[in-house]
Design a protein around this motif. Sequence first.
Motif, PDB file in Angstrom:
ATOM      1  N   ASN A 254      21.609  23.014  49.240  1.00  8.23           N
ATOM      2  CA  ASN A 254      21.739  22.366  47.926  1.00  8.23           C
ATOM      3  C   ASN A 254      22.671  23.164  47.014  1.00  8.23           C
ATOM      4  O   ASN A 254      23.423  22.588  46.226  1.00  8.23           O
ATOM      5  CB  ASN A 254      20.369  22.154  47.269  1.00  8.23           C
ATOM      6  N   LYS A 255      22.682  24.479  47.160  1.00 11.63           N
ATOM      7  CA  LYS A 255      23.607  25.285  46.349  1.00 11.63           C
ATOM      8  C   LYS A 255      25.038  25.105  46.833  1.00 11.63           C
ATOM      9  O   LYS A 255      25.976  25.078  46.035  1.00 11.63           O
ATOM     10  CB  LYS A 255      23.207  26.763  46.395  1.00 11.63           C
ATOM     11  N   ALA A 256      25.214  24.982  48.139  1.00  6.48           N
ATOM     12  CA  ALA A 256      26.556  24.739  48.665  1.00  6.48           C
ATOM     13  C   ALA A 256      27.098  23.399  48.153  1.00  6.48           C
ATOM     14  O   ALA A 256      28.274  23.286  47.796  1.00  6.48           O
ATOM     15  CB  ALA A 256      26.537  24.752  50.193  1.00  6.48           C
ATOM     16  N   LEU A 257      26.234  22.389  48.077  1.00  8.75           N
ATOM     17  CA  LEU A 257      26.685  21.081  47.587  1.00  8.75           C
ATOM     18  C   LEU A 257      27.050  21.144  46.106  1.00  8.75           C
ATOM     19  O   LEU A 257      27.999  20.510  45.663  1.00  8.75           O
ATOM     20  CB  LEU A 257      25.616  20.003  47.818  1.00  8.75           C
ATOM     21  N   GLN A 258      26.289  21.934  45.340  1.00  7.29           N
ATOM     22  CA  GLN A 258      26.655  22.139  43.925  1.00  7.29           C
ATOM     23  C   GLN A 258      28.040  22.759  43.821  1.00  7.29           C
ATOM     24  O   GLN A 258      28.855  22.358  42.988  1.00  7.29           O
ATOM     25  CB  GLN A 258      25.667  23.109  43.259  1.00  7.29           C
ATOM     26  N   ALA A 259      28.289  23.749  44.678  1.00 10.08           N
ATOM     27  CA  ALA A 259      29.590  24.423  44.632  1.00 10.08           C
ATOM     28  C   ALA A 259      30.723  23.459  44.965  1.00 10.08           C
ATOM     29  O   ALA A 259      31.774  23.481  44.319  1.00 10.08           O
ATOM     30  CB  ALA A 259      29.594  25.602  45.600  1.00 10.08           C
ATOM     31  N   VAL A 260      30.502  22.597  45.956  1.00  2.99           N
ATOM     32  CA  VAL A 260      31.532  21.609  46.310  1.00  2.99           C
ATOM     33  C   VAL A 260      31.828  20.734  45.100  1.00  2.99           C
ATOM     34  O   VAL A 260      32.981  20.491  44.750  1.00  2.99           O
ATOM     35  CB  VAL A 260      31.082  20.733  47.504  1.00  2.99           C
ATOM     36  N   TYR A 261      30.758  20.292  44.437  1.00  9.19           N
ATOM     37  CA  TYR A 261      30.956  19.432  43.269  1.00  9.19           C
ATOM     38  C   TYR A 261      31.727  20.172  42.177  1.00  9.19           C
ATOM     39  O   TYR A 261      32.698  19.654  41.619  1.00  9.19           O
ATOM     40  CB  TYR A 261      29.612  18.938  42.727  1.00  9.19           C
ATOM     41  N   LEU A 262      31.333  21.400  41.883  1.00  7.19           N
ATOM     42  CA  LEU A 262      31.982  22.162  40.808  1.00  7.19           C
ATOM     43  C   LEU A 262      33.456  22.417  41.132  1.00  7.19           C
ATOM     44  O   LEU A 262      34.320  22.314  40.260  1.00  7.19           O
ATOM     45  CB  LEU A 262      31.257  23.494  40.593  1.00  7.19           C
ATOM     46  N   MET A 263      33.728  22.741  42.384  1.00  8.01           N
ATOM     47  CA  MET A 263      35.124  23.042  42.740  1.00  8.01           C
ATOM     48  C   MET A 263      36.000  21.805  42.758  1.00  8.01           C
ATOM     49  O   MET A 263      37.189  21.878  42.477  1.00  8.01           O
ATOM     50  CB  MET A 263      35.191  23.727  44.109  1.00  8.01           C
ATOM     51  N   THR A 264      35.418  20.655  43.101  1.00  7.02           N
ATOM     52  CA  THR A 264      36.249  19.455  43.181  1.00  7.02           C
ATOM     53  C   THR A 264      36.360  18.753  41.833  1.00  7.02           C
ATOM     54  O   THR A 264      37.312  18.028  41.597  1.00  7.02           O
ATOM     55  CB  THR A 264      35.694  18.453  44.220  1.00  7.02           C
ATOM     56  N   ALA A 265      35.413  18.979  40.932  1.00  4.54           N
ATOM     57  CA  ALA A 265      35.429  18.270  39.649  1.00  4.54           C
ATOM     58  C   ALA A 265      36.195  19.000  38.553  1.00  4.54           C
ATOM     59  O   ALA A 265      36.623  18.391  37.592  1.00  4.54           O
ATOM     60  CB  ALA A 265      33.993  17.993  39.182  1.00  4.54           C
ATOM     61  N   SER A 266      36.355  20.318  38.693  1.00  4.69           N
ATOM     62  CA  SER A 266      37.061  21.027  37.627  1.00  4.69           C
ATOM     63  C   SER A 266      38.541  21.092  37.955  1.00  4.69           C
ATOM     64  O   SER A 266      38.927  21.545  39.026  1.00  4.69           O
ATOM     65  CB  SER A 266      36.497  22.440  37.459  1.00  4.69           C
ATOM     66  N   LYS A 267      39.340  20.612  37.023  1.00  3.47           N
ATOM     67  CA  LYS A 267      40.750  20.373  37.303  1.00  3.47           C
ATOM     68  C   LYS A 267      41.506  21.612  37.756  1.00  3.47           C
ATOM     69  O   LYS A 267      42.376  21.557  38.606  1.00  3.47           O
ATOM     70  CB  LYS A 267      41.413  19.801  36.040  1.00  3.47           C
ATOM     71  N   LYS A 268      41.180  22.755  37.170  1.00  3.41           N
ATOM     72  CA  LYS A 268      41.913  23.972  37.518  1.00  3.41           C
ATOM     73  C   LYS A 268      41.148  24.862  38.488  1.00  3.41           C
ATOM     74  O   LYS A 268      41.556  25.978  38.756  1.00  3.41           O
ATOM     75  CB  LYS A 268      42.228  24.752  36.229  1.00  3.41           C
ATOM     76  N   GLY A 269      40.008  24.367  38.976  1.00  3.18           N
ATOM     77  CA  GLY A 269      39.240  25.186  39.907  1.00  3.18           C
ATOM     78  C   GLY A 269      38.208  26.035  39.197  1.00  3.18           C
ATOM     79  O   GLY A 269      38.078  25.992  37.971  1.00  3.18           O
ATOM     80  N   ILE A 270      37.461  26.787  39.980  1.00  2.00           N
ATOM     81  CA  ILE A 270      36.380  27.596  39.424  1.00  2.00           C
ATOM     82  C   ILE A 270      36.348  28.916  40.195  1.00  2.00           C
ATOM     83  O   ILE A 270      36.518  28.927  41.408  1.00  2.00           O
ATOM     84  CB  ILE A 270      35.048  26.815  39.499  1.00  2.00           C
ATOM     85  N   SER A 271      36.158  30.004  39.482  1.00  2.00           N
ATOM     86  CA  SER A 271      36.249  31.306  40.152  1.00  2.00           C
ATOM     87  C   SER A 271      34.965  31.644  40.898  1.00  2.00           C
ATOM     88  O   SER A 271      33.896  31.103  40.613  1.00  2.00           O
ATOM     89  CB  SER A 271      36.537  32.398  39.124  1.00  2.00           C
ATOM     90  N   ALA A 272      35.073  32.582  41.838  1.00  2.00           N
ATOM     91  CA  ALA A 272      33.892  33.041  42.567  1.00  2.00           C
ATOM     92  C   ALA A 272      32.893  33.673  41.601  1.00  2.00           C
ATOM     93  O   ALA A 272      31.676  33.593  41.804  1.00  2.00           O
ATOM     94  CB  ALA A 272      34.303  34.020  43.659  1.00  2.00           C
ATOM     95  N   HIS A 273      33.389  34.298  40.521  1.00  2.00           N
ATOM     96  CA  HIS A 273      32.488  34.878  39.524  1.00  2.00           C
ATOM     97  C   HIS A 273      31.648  33.816  38.838  1.00  2.00           C
ATOM     98  O   HIS A 273      30.448  33.983  38.625  1.00  2.00           O
ATOM     99  CB  HIS A 273      33.279  35.666  38.475  1.00  2.00           C
ATOM    100  N   GLN A 274      32.295  32.706  38.479  1.00  2.00           N
ATOM    101  CA  GLN A 274      31.547  31.612  37.853  1.00  2.00           C
ATOM    102  C   GLN A 274      30.522  31.026  38.826  1.00  2.00           C
ATOM    103  O   GLN A 274      29.383  30.770  38.450  1.00  2.00           O
ATOM    104  CB  GLN A 274      32.510  30.508  37.395  1.00  2.00           C
ATOM    105  N   LEU A 275      30.933  30.840  40.077  1.00  2.00           N
ATOM    106  CA  LEU A 275      29.997  30.298  41.077  1.00  2.00           C
ATOM    107  C   LEU A 275      28.806  31.249  41.257  1.00  2.00           C
ATOM    108  O   LEU A 275      27.666  30.813  41.371  1.00  2.00           O
ATOM    109  CB  LEU A 275      30.698  30.096  42.419  1.00  2.00           C
TER     110      LEU A 275
END
Length: 314
Positions: free
Chosen positions: A80-101
């Motif tokens: 479930n956490k991996a799926l959250q990460a997929v959503y966050l990375m695909t929905a944010s236009k400029k991406g998301i850092s490993a620190h934020q994840l």
Amino acid sequence: MSVLSRPEFHDEIKAFEHLERVIWADGPVCPHCGGMDRITKVKANPEKRIRVGLWRCGDCKGQFTVKVGTVFEHARLPLNKALQAVYLMTASKKGISAHQLHRILEVTYKTAWFLAHRIREAMRSGELAPFGEGGGFVEVDETFIGVDRTIKPKGEKKGRGFHHKHKVLALVDRNTGRARAMVVDSLKAADLTPILQANIDYEAFVLTDEAGQYKFLDRSFAGHDFVSHSRGEYGRGEVHTNTIEGYFSIFKRGMRGVYQHCGKKHLHRYVAEFEFRYNNREANGCNDRERSEQALAGIVGKRLTYSSTSRAAA
Ligand SMILES: [Zn+2]
């Protein structure tokens, strides 16, 4: 963030069911023998250490989950956490850092870092069809990013020019609105031309700036024209490179803001990530949810092992 309240983001059983719907549209398939007919669910039981999402194949007696053979196979975090990460990375236009994840998912930084690379691997398209088929316009441009530590700066004015920087080449097919981007070692015409010939249809009309490496493209394609930025020219009708410049502006803002230190070994994965979001953007008819499922569909057959990533991690 209300979208993140979806059950598959918080419940591991729901997460497996969600992923199974995406990956096994026609029902579960045994990764050991390919069987589809005698597959039964094994009930999760923490006391007997029976994992969530486990299935059993009656043909070969093998057990498996939907993660086998995907980039998530060896990921050490709840699905479930991996799926959250997929959503966050695909929905944010400029991406998301490993620190934020790491902060949002409450996993270690190292886990977040590897997870992000697994997801980038899932976003890699592997599409090979040439751009500009049937005579369409294809814009081509390059950009420089970061510092390639495998190249020594030349001469006395170290740090100037682009010789020692990473070089990224990108194309946009104006008819389909799709982009393709790649890391290249050299921008010399002799090195670039074969790459362009492999990715662009010979019937295409290619548009570039006035850079010397593009000078003889009319020999390879139906047509070639260029804008002369040095003379202050930005376009004549169809002859412009505004689309590809827009593409690079998102890429560069994202890379600067979110991914500050990127070694050459990983750059191609970041390049794939931005290409994925661009090709699956709203204007191409893809909303956040569809984009997220598109990335999930891409996890199959692209195993990224811990050792192959960590060896390249330096
Ligand atoms: Zn089997």
